[in-house]
Design a protein around this motif. Sequence first.
Motif, short mmCIF file in Angstrom:
data_model
loop_
_atom_site.label_atom_id
_atom_site.label_comp_id
_atom_site.label_asym_id
_atom_site.label_seq_id
_atom_site.Cartn_x
_atom_site.Cartn_y
_atom_site.Cartn_z
N ARG A 1 0.83 -1.20 0.00
CA ARG A 1 0.00 0.00 0.00
C ARG A 1 0.87 1.25 0.00
NH1 ARG A 1 -1.43 0.32 4.63
NH2 ARG A 1 -0.52 -1.54 5.53
N PRO A 2 0.36 2.37 -0.52
CA PRO A 2 1.13 3.62 -0.49
C PRO A 2 1.52 4.00 0.93
CG PRO A 2 -0.74 3.84 -1.97
CD PRO A 2 -0.91 2.53 -1.25
N GLY A 3 2.79 4.33 1.12
CA GLY A 3 3.29 4.76 2.42
C GLY A 3 3.42 3.65 3.43
N SER A 4 3.36 2.39 2.98
CA SER A 4 3.40 1.27 3.93
C SER A 4 4.80 0.88 4.35
CB SER A 4 2.69 0.06 3.33
OG SER A 4 3.29 -0.31 2.10
N VAL A 5 5.83 1.41 3.67
CA VAL A 5 7.22 1.13 4.06
C VAL A 5 7.78 2.39 4.71
CG1 VAL A 5 9.51 0.39 3.30
CG2 VAL A 5 7.46 -0.47 2.11
N GLU A 6 7.87 2.35 6.02
CA GLU A 6 8.37 3.51 6.78
C GLU A 6 9.87 3.35 6.99
OE1 GLU A 6 7.78 5.22 11.26
OE2 GLU A 6 5.96 4.55 10.18
N VAL A 7 10.63 4.30 6.48
CA VAL A 7 12.09 4.25 6.56
C VAL A 7 12.54 5.20 7.65
CG1 VAL A 7 14.25 4.48 5.30
CG2 VAL A 7 12.18 3.76 4.08
N ARG A 8 13.18 4.65 8.68
CA ARG A 8 13.64 5.46 9.81
C ARG A 8 15.15 5.31 9.92
NH1 ARG A 8 8.97 6.65 13.00
NH2 ARG A 8 10.39 7.93 14.22
N GLY A 9 15.82 6.41 10.17
CA GLY A 9 17.26 6.37 10.33
C GLY A 9 17.80 7.76 10.62
N GLU B 1 15.62 10.80 11.30
CA GLU B 1 15.70 11.15 12.71
C GLU B 1 16.69 12.31 12.90
OE1 GLU B 1 14.11 9.96 15.32
OE2 GLU B 1 12.92 8.47 14.23
N PRO B 2 16.38 13.26 13.78
CA PRO B 2 17.28 14.41 13.94
C PRO B 2 18.60 14.08 14.62
CG PRO B 2 15.49 14.49 15.55
CD PRO B 2 15.18 13.37 14.62
N THR B 3 18.68 12.98 15.33
CA THR B 3 19.91 12.65 16.04
C THR B 3 20.89 11.89 15.14
OG1 THR B 3 20.82 11.34 17.87
CG2 THR B 3 18.78 10.57 16.90
N PRO B 4 22.18 12.15 15.24
CA PRO B 4 23.15 11.40 14.43
C PRO B 4 23.45 10.01 15.02
CG PRO B 4 24.29 13.02 15.78
CD PRO B 4 22.82 13.26 15.98
N ASP B 5 22.98 9.73 16.20
CA ASP B 5 23.25 8.45 16.86
C ASP B 5 22.19 7.45 16.41
OD1 ASP B 5 23.77 6.34 18.52
OD2 ASP B 5 23.99 7.55 20.33
N TRP B 6 22.58 6.45 15.66
CA TRP B 6 21.61 5.49 15.12
C TRP B 6 20.94 4.67 16.22
CZ3 TRP B 6 21.73 0.25 15.87
CH2 TRP B 6 22.93 -0.30 16.35
N GLU B 7 21.66 4.41 17.32
CA GLU B 7 21.07 3.60 18.38
C GLU B 7 19.88 4.31 19.03
OE1 GLU B 7 24.54 2.78 20.81
OE2 GLU B 7 24.43 0.68 20.19
N VAL B 8 19.98 5.64 19.17
CA VAL B 8 18.88 6.39 19.78
C VAL B 8 17.63 6.25 18.94
CG1 VAL B 8 18.08 8.68 20.42
CG2 VAL B 8 20.43 8.01 20.93
N SER B 9 17.74 6.51 17.64
CA SER B 9 16.57 6.41 16.77
C SER B 9 16.08 4.98 16.66
CB SER B 9 16.90 6.97 15.38
OG SER B 9 17.97 6.24 14.79
N PHE B 10 17.01 4.02 16.61
CA PHE B 10 16.65 2.61 16.43
C PHE B 10 15.83 2.10 17.62
CE2 PHE B 10 17.92 -1.90 17.17
CZ PHE B 10 17.35 -2.45 16.05
N TYR B 11 16.33 2.28 18.83
CA TYR B 11 15.63 1.74 20.00
C TYR B 11 14.37 2.54 20.31
CZ TYR B 11 19.79 -1.08 20.73
OH TYR B 11 20.81 -1.98 20.58
#
Length: 359
Positions: free
Chosen positions: A71-79, A103-113
């Motif tokens: 569906r449109p917009g069904s793949v949400e890409v976060r990073g 994500e505004p933070t450069p730390d991938w762990e923060v956005s990931f968790y």
Amino acid sequence: MSAPTVAVVGSLATGRSYDPPLRDVAVAARAAEEIGRELAQRGCGLVVFSSDEGFIEAAVVRGYVRSGLARPGSVEVRGPYRAGPTEFPEARAHPELFDTRPEPTPDWEVSFYRVLLHVDATLLIGGGRSTFIAGLIALSRRAAVAPVGTFGGAAEKAWHRMHGEPDAASEEDLSAMVSTWRPGSAEAIVGSLLRQHERRLSEQEQVRRQAAAETRRRAWSLLSALVLLTAGLAALPAATAWRPGTWAAVTLLVFGPLCAAMSGALIRNVFDEVGEWLRAAVFGAAAGGLSAVLFLAAQLTTNPNLLQGDSAARLGYFVVPVGFAAGLAFDAVLTKLRGTDVVRTQPVDATTTDGRAAP
């Protein structure tokens, strides 16, 4: 039931160590595609973090898009913003399917968790430490999780941990997660996620209904307390309208504190959040009624004609607060009454006035 949004976590990259080691990497990549296709067929959404081929997101998204059912917009890409490859090749031909949210933070762990705390379900294949932690987060939230342990990696460790959780998944589902990959395995994995998600929604709905029922009980309890307190206070002017010494006037002297006691007990019960308001009302009535009677008895002991004069009506201004206070602290009052030695049971020392034992 609304289809869940599934976070895709794991890696199959060669050249790095895994504990336990990866097995059948080529089959694992194909399995990820099949699971992606099945997720699209079931109407699930995806949350992915990287388009790097070393992670399983690339294979899952590939199968998801190729199904033709996304569906449109069904793949949400976060990073993290500008911190890694998040542009999937499929987005060039089907940009409408992707919803990129840097994500505004450069730390991938923060956005990931942080994202893992809000998704409906989590899919684990292979992976290392972060994959294992993702599984623990899902288990601690009682969210749906499918650690495909048959290919090794941290997903297998998460499966062991999930196997020790009561009611996390059925024995059939747990067996499918570590069985040799075959046709129909993807359907079993996705079916497990959907059943777990449905159970979690059912539990949340049950909690919501219990909370609503408790709110209604509190409201009725407080409304009952208000009515009883009004009735107890109304007994004060009513007592003055009756001729002192009559049965009606005496009845009001007991009825007033009895209602006030039940009101105090119900108010206490709401503050304590016990929920057994009928039990509290009965205990409060017992404590308040007995306290009021004992108060009247003490007054009559010193003034036997107290109920015959005009001062009898004024007793209500004392016994009603006594009853309310006794109902508010009914547990302490009843405990005190239970500990009172009403009948003295010790032997009477029968002696004469001159100290000799009586014959």
